[in-house]
Write a protein that holds these residues in place. Sequence first.
Motif, short mmCIF file in Angstrom:
data_model
loop_
_atom_site.label_atom_id
_atom_site.label_comp_id
_atom_site.label_asym_id
_atom_site.label_seq_id
_atom_site.Cartn_x
_atom_site.Cartn_y
_atom_site.Cartn_z
N MET A 111 91.08 55.12 12.83
CA MET A 111 89.91 54.87 13.67
C MET A 111 88.66 55.52 13.07
SD MET A 111 91.74 55.31 17.41
CE MET A 111 90.20 55.34 18.31
N LEU A 112 88.80 56.71 12.51
CA LEU A 112 87.66 57.36 11.88
C LEU A 112 87.23 56.60 10.62
CD1 LEU A 112 88.73 61.12 12.14
CD2 LEU A 112 87.03 59.94 13.53
N SER A 113 88.21 56.15 9.84
CA SER A 113 87.89 55.43 8.60
C SER A 113 87.26 54.07 8.89
CB SER A 113 89.15 55.26 7.76
OG SER A 113 89.73 56.50 7.43
N ALA A 114 87.62 53.46 10.01
CA ALA A 114 87.11 52.14 10.35
C ALA A 114 85.79 52.20 11.10
CB ALA A 114 88.14 51.38 11.18
N ASN A 115 85.21 53.38 11.23
CA ASN A 115 83.92 53.54 11.90
C ASN A 115 82.83 53.64 10.85
OD1 ASN A 115 81.65 54.41 13.37
ND2 ASN A 115 82.92 55.51 14.85
N ARG A 116 81.94 52.67 10.79
CA ARG A 116 80.90 52.63 9.76
C ARG A 116 79.89 53.77 9.90
NH1 ARG A 116 79.42 49.41 13.81
NH2 ARG A 116 77.24 49.35 14.48
N ARG A 117 79.82 54.40 11.09
CA ARG A 117 78.86 55.48 11.32
C ARG A 117 79.34 56.81 10.76
NH1 ARG A 117 78.99 52.52 16.12
NH2 ARG A 117 77.02 51.47 16.65
N ILE A 118 80.60 56.87 10.34
CA ILE A 118 81.16 58.11 9.80
C ILE A 118 81.13 58.05 8.29
CG2 ILE A 118 83.26 59.51 9.64
CD1 ILE A 118 83.92 58.70 12.47
N ASN A 202 93.60 47.75 15.82
CA ASN A 202 92.31 47.16 15.44
C ASN A 202 91.73 47.86 14.23
OD1 ASN A 202 92.35 45.25 17.49
ND2 ASN A 202 91.18 46.51 18.91
N ALA A 203 91.81 49.20 14.23
CA ALA A 203 91.27 49.97 13.10
C ALA A 203 92.03 49.66 11.82
CB ALA A 203 91.33 51.46 13.42
N GLN A 204 93.35 49.58 11.91
CA GLN A 204 94.15 49.28 10.73
C GLN A 204 93.80 47.90 10.17
OE1 GLN A 204 98.35 48.75 11.47
NE2 GLN A 204 98.89 49.31 9.38
N THR A 205 93.59 46.93 11.04
CA THR A 205 93.25 45.59 10.58
C THR A 205 91.86 45.55 9.96
OG1 THR A 205 94.56 44.77 12.45
CG2 THR A 205 93.27 43.17 11.25
N ILE A 206 90.93 46.34 10.49
CA ILE A 206 89.60 46.44 9.89
C ILE A 206 89.69 46.99 8.48
CG2 ILE A 206 87.42 47.72 9.99
CD1 ILE A 206 87.45 47.39 12.99
N LEU A 207 90.50 48.03 8.28
CA LEU A 207 90.63 48.63 6.96
C LEU A 207 91.22 47.63 5.97
CD1 LEU A 207 91.93 52.20 7.90
CD2 LEU A 207 89.60 51.47 7.36
N ASN A 249 89.38 37.25 8.28
CA ASN A 249 88.98 38.40 7.48
C ASN A 249 87.48 38.64 7.61
OD1 ASN A 249 90.37 40.20 5.28
ND2 ASN A 249 88.36 39.72 4.45
N ALA A 250 86.70 37.56 7.63
CA ALA A 250 85.25 37.70 7.80
C ALA A 250 84.92 38.23 9.19
CB ALA A 250 84.57 36.36 7.56
N VAL A 251 85.67 37.82 10.21
CA VAL A 251 85.46 38.32 11.57
C VAL A 251 85.63 39.83 11.59
CG1 VAL A 251 86.42 38.40 13.89
CG2 VAL A 251 86.05 36.21 12.78
N TRP A 252 86.72 40.32 11.01
CA TRP A 252 86.97 41.77 11.02
C TRP A 252 85.90 42.52 10.23
CZ3 TRP A 252 89.94 43.91 14.41
CH2 TRP A 252 91.04 43.24 14.92
N CYS A 253 85.44 41.95 9.13
CA CYS A 253 84.39 42.61 8.35
C CYS A 253 83.10 42.72 9.14
CB CYS A 253 84.15 41.86 7.04
SG CYS A 253 85.48 42.02 5.82
N LEU A 254 82.76 41.67 9.89
CA LEU A 254 81.54 41.71 10.71
C LEU A 254 81.70 42.62 11.91
CD1 LEU A 254 80.23 38.03 10.66
CD2 LEU A 254 79.73 39.93 9.13
N VAL A 255 82.93 42.78 12.41
CA VAL A 255 83.16 43.76 13.47
C VAL A 255 82.92 45.16 12.92
CG1 VAL A 255 84.94 44.82 14.92
CG2 VAL A 255 84.75 42.33 14.80
N TYR A 256 83.38 45.42 11.72
CA TYR A 256 83.13 46.72 11.08
C TYR A 256 81.64 46.97 10.89
CZ TYR A 256 82.88 50.24 7.38
OH TYR A 256 82.56 51.35 6.63
N GLN A 257 80.91 45.95 10.49
CA GLN A 257 79.48 46.10 10.25
C GLN A 257 78.68 46.18 11.54
OE1 GLN A 257 78.33 42.80 7.75
NE2 GLN A 257 79.88 43.27 6.21
N GLY A 258 79.30 45.88 12.68
CA GLY A 258 78.59 45.92 13.95
C GLY A 258 77.88 44.62 14.28
N THR A 259 78.08 43.59 13.46
CA THR A 259 77.44 42.30 13.72
C THR A 259 78.13 41.56 14.85
OG1 THR A 259 76.84 42.17 11.38
CG2 THR A 259 76.73 40.13 12.65
N LEU A 260 79.45 41.64 14.91
CA LEU A 260 80.22 41.06 16.01
C LEU A 260 80.77 42.18 16.87
CD1 LEU A 260 82.22 38.19 14.23
CD2 LEU A 260 80.09 38.02 15.53
#
Length: 283
Positions: A111-118, A202-207, A249-260
């Motif tokens: 969860m920490l690794s999948a947070n773009r603010r960290i 969710n965090a694992q899938t984002i990574l 894969n694009a959905v998860w990447c945009l979730v990480y970026q905060g776009t979705l």
Amino acid sequence: MTRVRQIVRFMKELEAGFDRTTLPLPATTVFLKADSEITGTTVPFEIEVDEDDSDDTHPSLPWMWRGTSESTATRSYPARTKAHSRGSLVHPIAHRAISFASTFELACAMMLSANRRIALVEDQPAAVLHTRPDGTHEHTFDYRATLQNGYRVAIAVRPSWLIEKDNLSDTIHRIRSGFLAGFADEAVILTERQLTRARGWNAQTILLAIRNSAAADNDRLRDFAFRFQGTVAIRTLIDIFDSPAAGWNAVWCLVYQGTLIPARPDMKLIDAPFVSFNHHTLH
């Protein structure tokens, strides 16, 4: 996913008018094409060259591959027992190993690794000294997270049923009272209430997704999702892709970026496949 959950998801999709059994089987195997290396990173090759030297005498090595860095842990995780798990994962952005000694620590690390603010995740940082009536003691936090603005949070991971047994609440309270200076700005305890299986999944899938990030797919989905106001089904978004895997894969990447933004961040995204477009990211 258990068979019961698969059946429930299938029934929900039928109610929404989608039948996955009618989808044609792929004739060929398609692999995701990442923009960068799966492991490690490529960095500029630095070499000092005198101005008098001819360029022809030096090898042309403008880039070099750098492997995954070692963990920052000040001590190794304990030996494995029947009640514990241990191991390490790789931060796909920092390209550094992060160790864990339990399934809750694994969820926290993901969860920490999948947070773009960290910006930085440190596992098992140096011990913090604190005093108790019976003398001076040391406490090693499980993680220390540094945010992009420099704010540092020390994190103790423990199941709620073990907090009183280990007297962890009192220890953290004493450390907060005057022993955090120079180490962190805040100290918190995370339990299974925050480190849920759904959030960890969710965090694992984002990574996994950002390791295989494709900028062209991300941009294509961003331009398409921009048209929608409010909540939209993910199936509607990924229909523009020939490969559903590339769309997801694009959905998860945009979730990480905060776009979705997931409609239900407390649930697995596949169980609540609805997101909204964050128009504030365009400003």
